[in-house]
Design an enzyme around this catalytic site. Sequence first.
Site, short mmCIF file in Angstrom:
data_model
loop_
_atom_site.label_atom_id
_atom_site.label_comp_id
_atom_site.label_asym_id
_atom_site.label_seq_id
_atom_site.Cartn_x
_atom_site.Cartn_y
_atom_site.Cartn_z
N GLN A 49 -2.90 1.30 -4.15
CA GLN A 49 -2.79 -0.22 -3.24
C GLN A 49 -2.39 -1.66 -4.51
OE1 GLN A 49 -5.64 -0.03 -0.07
NE2 GLN A 49 -6.32 -1.87 -0.89
N VAL A 50 -1.78 -2.50 -4.17
CA VAL A 50 -1.89 -3.09 -5.26
C VAL A 50 -2.48 -4.72 -4.38
CG1 VAL A 50 -0.29 -4.51 -6.49
CG2 VAL A 50 0.08 -2.34 -6.15
N ASP A 73 11.63 7.72 -10.07
CA ASP A 73 11.28 7.88 -8.67
C ASP A 73 12.00 5.84 -8.87
OD1 ASP A 73 10.94 7.65 -6.41
OD2 ASP A 73 8.24 7.16 -6.68
N ALA A 132 0.91 -1.22 -0.45
CA ALA A 132 -0.28 0.07 -0.28
C ALA A 132 1.11 1.25 -0.21
CB ALA A 132 -1.09 0.39 0.65
N ALA A 133 0.34 2.54 -1.52
CA ALA A 133 1.01 4.08 -1.06
C ALA A 133 0.47 4.66 -0.61
CB ALA A 133 1.99 3.45 -2.12
N SER A 134 0.71 6.29 -0.93
CA SER A 134 0.13 6.71 -0.23
C SER A 134 -1.16 7.28 -1.90
CB SER A 134 1.27 8.30 -0.92
OG SER A 134 1.76 8.68 -2.11
#
Length: 480
Positions: free
Chosen positions: A164-165, A317, A159-161
């Site tokens: 999510q995967v 990134d 989960a990122a900002s």
Amino acid sequence: MTSPIPVPRGDTDYASSTGPYPDGPPPEALEIEYPDITRFGLEELGRAIWITVVLVAAAVIAIVRWPIFWLRKRRRFSVALAEGVVKGFEALGPTFVKLGQLMASSPGVFPPVLADACLRLLDRVPPVSARRARRAIERDLGGKIEDLFDSFEDVPLSAASVAQVHACVLLDGRKAVVKVQRPEIRRHMRVDLRVAFAGASLLERFFEFFRIANATVIVRELNDLTALELNSAAEALRQEHFRDNLYAFGDNSGVMVPEIYWSHCGPRVICMERVHGTPVGRITPGDLVGIDSELQLRRGVKVWLEAVVLHGPFHGDVHAGNLWSLDDGRVGFLDFGIVGELPEEWRVVLREMFRASLFDGNYTEAARRIRLLGVTQGTTLGDKLIGLQLRKLFEPILGRGAARMDLSKLVASLVETGKRWGVSTPEELVLFGKQLGYFERYSATLAPEWILGQDLFLFKNILPVEVAAAALARNITLPD
């Protein structure tokens, strides 16, 4: 920062759903919306009050608890306070998590103690519930989860900002992952960025530090980066474009980018091939047994440099969660939410810099190319003398082991040189330097004696004639 990318025709033979992009996204789906962050209304005012309350409360709690932690772990007050602020960021949600990630990846701009505390935000973000994630996917793809996938895992892999995967299996048996944006993320981030811009403006007015740090510029850049990340169709297309360029020269088989499955993509959803491996940031010494980690890193940097210098769009990134050591021995590039592209004239300058570093140490051609950027005043030196200045500046950077040098100084020096001679520096060059900083960190663990600026392998496709001749003369066999 991004370039126009041809829309793919798609692969209808594989399509096992009828999502909105079975043949790839239409042009209108690729338009990037940049919200106006200078507006400030009642919603923003209420949010500003709440942000202030949360951050002050987080700081106060950290201060109150500090004596306890000091007795147990001898933790410095500044460290405890920084960790309290980061907890406040987590409580405030995606925008502030994103801000923390920016701080974590820019320790030279922000106080190091705060940048270090923010590191955990790079890959440890609380996920949204499976129910909300399922609903978002179903809304985007126009069907029930049970009809879209053979199986779907409710517990996210990460989960990122912004998203999510979730792991899944398509109806035709292909193992995949679905990257889905957090619900209401656009509205929440728009409001938060307006509050952040207003706050940055006030801080610049009253504090010199924030004026020097260009706080409002940082917020504007965050707004632009967020706008890019929130267009999932454009992100998926950038990933596909990078993947296509990967094999342009018939090599780079040791590197991969997951295939996009357009049949299951939408405005807020990306479906792609699943990979198995370890993010670079989680590699331990035990993981390196039996792995040529230096070769893996060299292969990854080679592909990335080719993207920068030859193809245009490059991964912007490559933090430790986006570069993986895969179980099959390959290197994997993930997450193309941020992609940069240098102007052609700067790509030529970099190519000439690397040519000089690799072969004869003659930076005269690089100096001439810098002049072609539009320099007509600022120095009366000729190309040869400017070239000697460049050599003195860059050889210590490019000619040492990667673990013992600051690769990001390469770009910092270019920027400073440009200012000295009156050359405007594109923001993509700064983004390029930031990624070099990431590779520098990885080299400390994976390849401490590796010398980037003298590695013929990296420039096999960038300077093919010169590299082939040098390899033959030195009796060197370059890796695949």
